[in-house]
Design a protein around this motif. Structure first.
Motif, PDB file in Angstrom:
ATOM      1  N   VAL A  10      37.701  37.859  20.776  1.00  0.00           N
ATOM      2  CA  VAL A  10      37.024  39.134  21.000  1.00  0.00           C
ATOM      3  C   VAL A  10      36.894  39.329  22.502  1.00  0.00           C
ATOM      4  O   VAL A  10      36.410  38.442  23.212  1.00  0.00           O
ATOM      5  CB  VAL A  10      35.616  39.128  20.348  1.00  0.00           C
ATOM      6  CG1 VAL A  10      34.864  40.406  20.666  1.00  0.00           C
ATOM      7  CG2 VAL A  10      35.712  38.899  18.853  1.00  0.00           C
ATOM      8  N   ILE A  11      37.311  40.487  22.986  1.00  0.00           N
ATOM      9  CA  ILE A  11      37.158  40.802  24.403  1.00  0.00           C
ATOM     10  C   ILE A  11      35.728  41.277  24.639  1.00  0.00           C
ATOM     11  O   ILE A  11      35.203  42.106  23.891  1.00  0.00           O
ATOM     12  CB  ILE A  11      38.192  41.854  24.849  1.00  0.00           C
ATOM     13  CG1 ILE A  11      39.602  41.270  24.689  1.00  0.00           C
ATOM     14  CG2 ILE A  11      37.940  42.285  26.290  1.00  0.00           C
ATOM     15  CD1 ILE A  11      40.723  42.246  24.942  1.00  0.00           C
ATOM     16  N   THR A  12      35.106  40.740  25.680  1.00  0.00           N
ATOM     17  CA  THR A  12      33.712  41.040  25.973  1.00  0.00           C
ATOM     18  C   THR A  12      33.502  41.008  27.485  1.00  0.00           C
ATOM     19  O   THR A  12      34.483  41.009  28.239  1.00  0.00           O
ATOM     20  CB  THR A  12      32.785  40.038  25.230  1.00  0.00           C
ATOM     21  OG1 THR A  12      31.429  40.436  25.395  1.00  0.00           O
ATOM     22  CG2 THR A  12      32.988  38.612  25.700  1.00  0.00           C
ATOM     23  N   GLN A  13      32.259  40.976  27.917  1.00  0.00           N
ATOM     24  CA  GLN A  13      31.930  40.844  29.342  1.00  0.00           C
ATOM     25  C   GLN A  13      30.794  39.846  29.519  1.00  0.00           C
ATOM     26  O   GLN A  13      29.934  39.712  28.647  1.00  0.00           O
ATOM     27  CB  GLN A  13      31.500  42.178  29.937  1.00  0.00           C
ATOM     28  CG  GLN A  13      32.623  43.149  30.141  1.00  0.00           C
ATOM     29  CD  GLN A  13      32.188  44.317  31.016  1.00  0.00           C
ATOM     30  OE1 GLN A  13      31.041  44.454  31.419  1.00  0.00           O
ATOM     31  NE2 GLN A  13      33.133  45.179  31.318  1.00  0.00           N
ATOM     32  N   VAL A  14      30.816  39.179  30.665  1.00  0.00           N
ATOM     33  CA  VAL A  14      29.731  38.288  31.069  1.00  0.00           C
ATOM     34  C   VAL A  14      29.364  38.669  32.490  1.00  0.00           C
ATOM     35  O   VAL A  14      30.184  38.529  33.399  1.00  0.00           O
ATOM     36  CB  VAL A  14      30.152  36.803  30.997  1.00  0.00           C
ATOM     37  CG1 VAL A  14      29.047  35.906  31.538  1.00  0.00           C
ATOM     38  CG2 VAL A  14      30.533  36.404  29.580  1.00  0.00           C
ATOM     39  N   ASN A  15      28.170  39.207  32.676  1.00  0.00           N
ATOM     40  CA  ASN A  15      27.690  39.612  34.000  1.00  0.00           C
ATOM     41  C   ASN A  15      28.691  40.515  34.719  1.00  0.00           C
ATOM     42  O   ASN A  15      28.890  40.398  35.929  1.00  0.00           O
ATOM     43  CB  ASN A  15      27.374  38.396  34.865  1.00  0.00           C
ATOM     44  CG  ASN A  15      26.234  37.559  34.326  1.00  0.00           C
ATOM     45  OD1 ASN A  15      25.866  37.659  33.169  1.00  0.00           O
ATOM     46  ND2 ASN A  15      25.665  36.716  35.151  1.00  0.00           N
ATOM     47  N   GLY A  16      29.350  41.403  33.987  1.00  0.00           N
ATOM     48  CA  GLY A  16      30.295  42.346  34.578  1.00  0.00           C
ATOM     49  C   GLY A  16      31.718  41.823  34.709  1.00  0.00           C
ATOM     50  O   GLY A  16      32.610  42.562  35.104  1.00  0.00           O
TER      51      GLY A  16
ATOM     52  N   ALA B 229      36.044  32.486  27.798  1.00  0.00           N
ATOM     53  CA  ALA B 229      36.949  32.356  28.939  1.00  0.00           C
ATOM     54  C   ALA B 229      36.668  33.570  29.823  1.00  0.00           C
ATOM     55  O   ALA B 229      36.937  34.703  29.428  1.00  0.00           O
ATOM     56  CB  ALA B 229      38.395  32.335  28.476  1.00  0.00           C
ATOM     57  N   ILE B 230      36.102  33.339  30.987  1.00  0.00           N
ATOM     58  CA  ILE B 230      35.653  34.423  31.872  1.00  0.00           C
ATOM     59  C   ILE B 230      36.643  34.577  33.011  1.00  0.00           C
ATOM     60  O   ILE B 230      36.934  33.619  33.732  1.00  0.00           O
ATOM     61  CB  ILE B 230      34.240  34.112  32.419  1.00  0.00           C
ATOM     62  CG1 ILE B 230      33.286  33.819  31.252  1.00  0.00           C
ATOM     63  CG2 ILE B 230      33.732  35.267  33.272  1.00  0.00           C
ATOM     64  CD1 ILE B 230      32.051  33.049  31.655  1.00  0.00           C
ATOM     65  N   ASP B 231      37.145  35.773  33.169  1.00  0.00           N
ATOM     66  CA  ASP B 231      38.145  36.096  34.192  1.00  0.00           C
ATOM     67  C   ASP B 231      37.435  36.279  35.526  1.00  0.00           C
ATOM     68  O   ASP B 231      36.791  37.289  35.763  1.00  0.00           O
ATOM     69  CB  ASP B 231      38.881  37.372  33.792  1.00  0.00           C
ATOM     70  CG  ASP B 231      40.012  37.720  34.722  1.00  0.00           C
ATOM     71  OD1 ASP B 231      40.492  36.840  35.442  1.00  0.00           O
ATOM     72  OD2 ASP B 231      40.427  38.897  34.709  1.00  0.00           O
TER      73      ASP B 231
ATOM     74  N   ALA C 269      26.780  31.148  29.586  1.00  0.00           N
ATOM     75  CA  ALA C 269      27.827  31.765  30.407  1.00  0.00           C
ATOM     76  C   ALA C 269      27.221  32.704  31.447  1.00  0.00           C
ATOM     77  O   ALA C 269      27.659  32.727  32.603  1.00  0.00           O
ATOM     78  CB  ALA C 269      28.821  32.512  29.516  1.00  0.00           C
ATOM     79  N   SER C 270      26.206  33.461  31.057  1.00  0.00           N
ATOM     80  CA  SER C 270      25.540  34.356  32.008  1.00  0.00           C
ATOM     81  C   SER C 270      24.901  33.554  33.137  1.00  0.00           C
ATOM     82  O   SER C 270      25.013  33.915  34.317  1.00  0.00           O
ATOM     83  CB  SER C 270      24.487  35.196  31.283  1.00  0.00           C
ATOM     84  OG  SER C 270      23.802  36.018  32.203  1.00  0.00           O
TER      85      SER C 270
END
Length: 131
Positions: free
Chosen positions: A58-64, A84-86, A118-119
């Motif tokens: 699932v594509i999401t966001q962590v702190n932008g 997995a945070i880009d 993760a945040s």
């Protein structure tokens, strides 16, 4: 990747750093344990987009930051929810929450814990990034 008050808020202890290698490049990581599982965070020298084709991703966001969440099915392994945070081209921060076998909660709670960790990891990473 986590500071002391974050570790305490997550109910963790015993940080264990490691110096892994991925594709011949350094991939530093750290793992913390808690009463019902643990959290690990790792810098990976591969783009987060490689996690998109994983079944159930699932594509999401962590702190932008763009991120991909998935729940890998690893036989013989405790339940895991990972993000997995880009963070940059060819650079990912992977955060995993794992549970001891037969945790007293379900995957939704495990992924909530992964999201929270993760945040916090990204707050610390951004605060310590070169300006």
């Amino acid at each position: 990747m986590l500071v002391a008050d974050q570790v305490e808020r997550l109910g963790l202890r015993h940080p264990t750093p490691s110096d892994a290698v991925v594709d011949g490049l350094p991939s530093p990581a750290c793992k913390w344990l808690g009463n019902d599982g643990g959290i690990s965070a790792q810098f990976i020298p591969i783009g987060a987009e490689v996690a998109i084709p994983v079944p159930g991703a699932v594509i999401t966001q962590v702190n932008g930051f763009g991120a991909v969440r998935n729940v890998p099915d690893l036989p013989g392994s405790p339940p895991i929810c990972q993000l997995a945070i880009d963070v940059a081209p060819g650079q990912t921060v992977r955060v995993q929450a794992n549970a001891i076998p037969n945790p007293p909660y379900g995957m939704d709670e495990l992924c909530r814990r992964a999201d929270e960790a993760a945040s916090m990891v990204m707050t610390t990473v951004v605060a310590n990034a070169p300006k």
